[in-house]
Scaffold this motif. Structure first.
Motif, PDB file in Angstrom:
ATOM      1  N   ASP A  10      -8.686   2.494  -1.811  1.00 20.29           N
ATOM      2  CA  ASP A  10      -8.109   3.763  -1.355  1.00 20.29           C
ATOM      3  C   ASP A  10      -8.481   4.931  -2.255  1.00 20.29           C
ATOM      4  N   MET A  39       0.839  -1.210   0.000  1.00 19.26           N
ATOM      5  CA  MET A  39       0.000   0.000   0.000  1.00 19.26           C
ATOM      6  C   MET A  39       0.870   1.255   0.000  1.00 19.26           C
ATOM      7  N   ARG A  52      -8.254   5.355  -5.702  1.00 20.79           N
ATOM      8  CA  ARG A  52      -7.636   5.627  -7.005  1.00 20.79           C
ATOM      9  C   ARG A  52      -8.502   5.076  -8.126  1.00 20.79           C
ATOM     10  N   TYR A  54      -6.935 -16.107   1.837  1.00 22.98           N
ATOM     11  CA  TYR A  54      -8.333 -16.119   2.271  1.00 22.98           C
ATOM     12  C   TYR A  54      -8.741 -17.578   2.494  1.00 22.98           C
ATOM     13  N   SER A  71     -16.005  -8.063  -2.270  1.00 21.62           N
ATOM     14  CA  SER A  71     -15.152  -8.063  -1.087  1.00 21.62           C
ATOM     15  C   SER A  71     -15.833  -7.179  -0.055  1.00 21.62           C
ATOM     16  N   PHE A 106     -14.624  -1.723   6.519  1.00 17.30           N
ATOM     17  CA  PHE A 106     -13.992  -0.528   5.951  1.00 17.30           C
ATOM     18  C   PHE A 106     -14.641  -0.163   4.624  1.00 17.30           C
ATOM     19  N   ARG A 133      -1.783 -12.501   0.359  1.00 16.85           N
ATOM     20  CA  ARG A 133      -2.901 -12.600   1.296  1.00 16.85           C
ATOM     21  C   ARG A 133      -3.629 -13.924   1.067  1.00 16.85           C
ATOM     22  N   MET A 170      -3.849 -14.968  -2.756  1.00 21.86           N
ATOM     23  CA  MET A 170      -3.847 -13.707  -3.501  1.00 21.86           C
ATOM     24  C   MET A 170      -2.427 -13.156  -3.487  1.00 21.86           C
TER      25      MET A 170
HETATM   26  C1  ACD Z   1      -7.832  -7.456  -0.855  1.00 14.58           C
HETATM   27  C2  ACD Z   1      -6.999  -6.234  -1.003  1.00 14.58           C
HETATM   28  C3  ACD Z   1      -7.105  -5.713  -2.393  1.00 14.58           C
HETATM   29  C4  ACD Z   1      -6.348  -4.471  -2.555  1.00 14.58           C
HETATM   30  C5  ACD Z   1      -5.818  -4.441  -3.907  1.00 14.58           C
HETATM   31  C6  ACD Z   1      -5.466  -3.327  -4.494  1.00 14.58           C
HETATM   32  C7  ACD Z   1      -5.700  -2.016  -3.860  1.00 14.58           C
HETATM   33  C8  ACD Z   1      -4.454  -1.367  -3.388  1.00 14.58           C
HETATM   34  C9  ACD Z   1      -4.321  -0.835  -2.217  1.00 14.58           C
HETATM   35  C10 ACD Z   1      -5.354  -1.051  -1.187  1.00 14.58           C
HETATM   36  C11 ACD Z   1      -5.690   0.187  -0.482  1.00 14.58           C
HETATM   37  C12 ACD Z   1      -6.295   0.177   0.652  1.00 14.58           C
HETATM   38  C13 ACD Z   1      -6.578  -1.112   1.338  1.00 14.58           C
HETATM   39  C14 ACD Z   1      -7.790  -1.064   2.065  1.00 14.58           C
HETATM   40  C15 ACD Z   1      -8.493  -2.134   2.320  1.00 14.58           C
HETATM   41  C16 ACD Z   1      -8.128  -3.479   1.928  1.00 14.58           C
HETATM   42  C17 ACD Z   1      -9.302  -4.372   2.001  1.00 14.58           C
HETATM   43  C18 ACD Z   1     -10.425  -3.835   1.204  1.00 14.58           C
HETATM   44  C19 ACD Z   1     -11.323  -4.889   0.834  1.00 14.58           C
HETATM   45  C20 ACD Z   1     -12.510  -4.337   0.134  1.00 14.58           C
HETATM   46  O1  ACD Z   1      -8.801  -7.616  -1.606  1.00 14.58           O
HETATM   47  O2  ACD Z   1      -7.525  -8.277   0.008  1.00 14.58           O
END
Ligand code: ACD
Length: 135
Positions: free
Chosen positions: A78, A22, A80, A131, A55, A59, A129, A118
């Motif tokens: 976030d 991140m 973008r 799951y 997902s 949050f 990650r 992931m």
């Molecule tokens: C997930 C995380 C997927 C994130 C993939 C790309 C986005 C890049 C940065 C994440 C920014 C903020 C992260 C905030 C929350 C993460 C979980 C949000 C799930 C909806 O899918 O594991």
């Protein structure tokens, strides 16, 4: 084929290097804290020839609708705006996001009966990650 795993729910069980990932994308400290704190529940559905990847977390809820190989605009958790393309490769959903700064984020989600693995890459940073199937 990922279609064998439609409708199954998986919850985040472990996360490695996600904060660095991140940071590399310029995500703020506050959003990173929230992102690191939640354990989203993910599921894949199919409607006609369109996949729906959800997902759900306290949050953010992110619902992605896509047809394999067709680029679409996506807002990341976030905030973008990226251009994303998903392809299906056996049990793996392969996603490429084009960032406004010209870099690419690549996310592979490999489905199995007990988990989704992931693996996310941007530049030289990799985050993983896992799951776990919700029982
Ligand atoms: C997930 C995380 C997927 C994130 C993939 C790309 C986005 C890049 C940065 C994440 C920014 C903020 C992260 C905030 C929350 C993460 C979980 C949000 C799930 C909806 O899918 O594991």
């Amino acid at each position: 084929m990922v279609d064998s795993f439609l409708g199954k729910k998986y919850k985040l069980g472990s996360s490695e290097n996600f904060d660095e990932f991140m940071k590399s994308l310029g995500v703020s400290l506050v959003t990173r804290k929230l992102g690191n704190a939640v354990s989203p529940v993910v599921d894949l559905q199919k409607e006609g020839d369109e996949y729906v990847l959800s997902s759900i977390s306290t949050f953010k809820n992110v619902i992605l609708r896509f047809k394999p190989g067709v680029e679409f605009e996506q807002e990341t958790p976030d905030g973008r705006k990226v251009l994303a393309t998903f392809t299906v490769n056996g049990n793996t959903l392969h996603e490429v996001q084009k960032n406004p700064d010209g870099r690419e984020t690549v996310i592979d989600r490999t489905f199995s009966n007990d988990e989704i693995k992931m693996v996310m890459n941007v530049g030289d940073i990799t985050a993983t990650r896992i799951y776990k199937l919700q029982g």
